[in-house]
Design a protein around this motif. Structure first.
Motif, PDB file in Angstrom:
ATOM      1  N   PRO A 216       0.799  -1.233   0.000  1.00  0.00           N
ATOM      2  CA  PRO A 216       0.000   0.000   0.000  1.00  0.00           C
ATOM      3  C   PRO A 216       0.831   1.283   0.000  1.00  0.00           C
ATOM      4  CG  PRO A 216      -0.763  -1.496   1.721  1.00  0.00           C
ATOM      5  CD  PRO A 216       0.473  -2.100   1.114  1.00  0.00           C
ATOM      6  N   THR A 217       1.954   1.278   0.712  1.00  0.00           N
ATOM      7  CA  THR A 217       2.784   2.485   0.751  1.00  0.00           C
ATOM      8  C   THR A 217       3.371   2.769  -0.619  1.00  0.00           C
ATOM      9  OG1 THR A 217       3.284   2.179   3.097  1.00  0.00           O
ATOM     10  CG2 THR A 217       4.782   3.583   1.837  1.00  0.00           C
ATOM     11  N   ARG A 218       3.843   1.742  -1.315  1.00  0.00           N
ATOM     12  CA  ARG A 218       4.410   1.966  -2.639  1.00  0.00           C
ATOM     13  C   ARG A 218       3.343   2.399  -3.633  1.00  0.00           C
ATOM     14  NH1 ARG A 218       8.155  -2.095  -0.755  1.00  0.00           N
ATOM     15  NH2 ARG A 218       7.022  -3.862  -1.622  1.00  0.00           N
ATOM     16  N   VAL A 219       2.144   1.848  -3.516  1.00  0.00           N
ATOM     17  CA  VAL A 219       1.046   2.291  -4.393  1.00  0.00           C
ATOM     18  C   VAL A 219       0.743   3.762  -4.119  1.00  0.00           C
ATOM     19  CG1 VAL A 219      -1.434   2.027  -4.868  1.00  0.00           C
ATOM     20  CG2 VAL A 219       0.051   0.013  -4.767  1.00  0.00           C
ATOM     21  N   ARG A 220       0.699   4.150  -2.864  1.00  0.00           N
ATOM     22  CA  ARG A 220       0.436   5.555  -2.522  1.00  0.00           C
ATOM     23  C   ARG A 220       1.551   6.464  -3.047  1.00  0.00           C
ATOM     24  NH1 ARG A 220      -1.974   2.874   2.071  1.00  0.00           N
ATOM     25  NH2 ARG A 220      -4.171   3.466   2.139  1.00  0.00           N
ATOM     26  N   ILE A 221       2.783   6.009  -2.994  1.00  0.00           N
ATOM     27  CA  ILE A 221       3.900   6.796  -3.530  1.00  0.00           C
ATOM     28  C   ILE A 221       3.713   7.006  -5.033  1.00  0.00           C
ATOM     29  CG2 ILE A 221       6.379   6.712  -4.078  1.00  0.00           C
ATOM     30  CD1 ILE A 221       6.761   5.446  -1.256  1.00  0.00           C
ATOM     31  N   VAL A 222       3.390   5.949  -5.751  1.00  0.00           N
ATOM     32  CA  VAL A 222       3.171   6.067  -7.196  1.00  0.00           C
ATOM     33  C   VAL A 222       2.034   7.051  -7.474  1.00  0.00           C
ATOM     34  CG1 VAL A 222       2.425   4.841  -9.273  1.00  0.00           C
ATOM     35  CG2 VAL A 222       4.151   3.815  -7.776  1.00  0.00           C
ATOM     36  N   LEU A 223       0.953   6.951  -6.723  1.00  0.00           N
ATOM     37  CA  LEU A 223      -0.164   7.879  -6.911  1.00  0.00           C
ATOM     38  C   LEU A 223       0.252   9.320  -6.632  1.00  0.00           C
ATOM     39  CD1 LEU A 223      -3.044   5.785  -5.313  1.00  0.00           C
ATOM     40  CD2 LEU A 223      -2.779   6.371  -7.746  1.00  0.00           C
ATOM     41  N   ALA A 224       1.054   9.517  -5.596  1.00  0.00           N
ATOM     42  CA  ALA A 224       1.500  10.869  -5.244  1.00  0.00           C
ATOM     43  C   ALA A 224       2.429  11.454  -6.307  1.00  0.00           C
ATOM     44  CB  ALA A 224       2.187  10.865  -3.879  1.00  0.00           C
ATOM     45  N   LEU A 225       3.158  10.590  -7.003  1.00  0.00           N
ATOM     46  CA  LEU A 225       4.121  11.064  -8.007  1.00  0.00           C
ATOM     47  C   LEU A 225       3.520  11.206  -9.406  1.00  0.00           C
ATOM     48  CD1 LEU A 225       7.309   9.051  -6.956  1.00  0.00           C
ATOM     49  CD2 LEU A 225       6.887  11.510  -6.661  1.00  0.00           C
ATOM     50  N   ARG A 226       2.237  10.928  -9.558  1.00  0.00           N
ATOM     51  CA  ARG A 226       1.612  11.024 -10.889  1.00  0.00           C
ATOM     52  C   ARG A 226       1.746  12.411 -11.506  1.00  0.00           C
ATOM     53  NH1 ARG A 226      -4.360   9.397  -9.813  1.00  0.00           N
ATOM     54  NH2 ARG A 226      -3.796  10.770  -8.124  1.00  0.00           N
ATOM     55  N   ASP A 227       1.665  13.440 -10.696  1.00  0.00           N
ATOM     56  CA  ASP A 227       1.655  14.801 -11.235  1.00  0.00           C
ATOM     57  C   ASP A 227       3.021  15.472 -11.244  1.00  0.00           C
ATOM     58  OD1 ASP A 227      -1.110  14.683 -11.722  1.00  0.00           O
ATOM     59  OD2 ASP A 227      -1.533  15.241  -9.644  1.00  0.00           O
ATOM     60  N   GLY A 228       4.055  14.765 -10.858  1.00  0.00           N
ATOM     61  CA  GLY A 228       5.389  15.356 -10.904  1.00  0.00           C
ATOM     62  C   GLY A 228       6.250  14.939  -9.735  1.00  0.00           C
ATOM     63  N   GLU A 229       7.417  15.522  -9.689  1.00  0.00           N
ATOM     64  CA  GLU A 229       8.402  15.104  -8.695  1.00  0.00           C
ATOM     65  C   GLU A 229       8.133  15.712  -7.324  1.00  0.00           C
ATOM     66  OE1 GLU A 229      12.073  16.337 -10.507  1.00  0.00           O
ATOM     67  OE2 GLU A 229      11.941  18.329  -9.634  1.00  0.00           O
TER      68      GLU A 229
END
Length: 121
Positions: A30-43
């Motif tokens: 879940p943490t890695r999925v949340r990281i990917v979601l958070a990075l969708r719009d940029g760095e």
């Protein structure tokens, strides 16, 4: 057409099947999925990511290290700060598709199937 499928690894006997399973395993947290979601719009920096997903910077750093080894994220250094971004659009698409599939398990018409007009009504 079959040659196209084989070239991009989508044949059932493709050498990429095992690597695809490793990608799924990497995203099975879940943490890695949340990281990917958070990075969708940029760095974002580690601290920005930690705030966005409400995890400690140390925990986020550990997950980012794994995602970086899997070549799902990449970094940019600015003075003493490190910014993370998705390596390409595929991890984001995988996560989006997994969430869409999860919405189907709830029954009814999933939110992603609603038209723009229905969503704003």
């Amino acid at each position: 057409m079959d040659a196209d499928n084989e070239m991009c690894g989508r044949a059932p006997d493709s050498q990429f099947v095992e690597l695809a399973v490793e990608v799924f395993a990497m995203l099975a947290d879940p943490t890695r999925v949340r990281i990917v979601l958070a990075l969708r719009d940029g760095e974002l920096s580690v601290n920005q990511l930690a705030d966005a997903i409400t995890k400690s910077p140390a925990a986020v750093s550990q997950h980012l290290a794994k995602l970086r080894l899997a070549r799902m994220v990449t970094t940019r250094h600015e003075a003493t700060r490190v910014f993370y971004r998705l390596e390409n659009e595929h991890a984001s698409q995988l996560v989006s598709d997994a969430i869409f599939q999860a919405e189907h398990s709830l029954g009814g018409t999933p939110r992603h199937h609603h038209t723009q007009n229905e969503a704003s009504a």
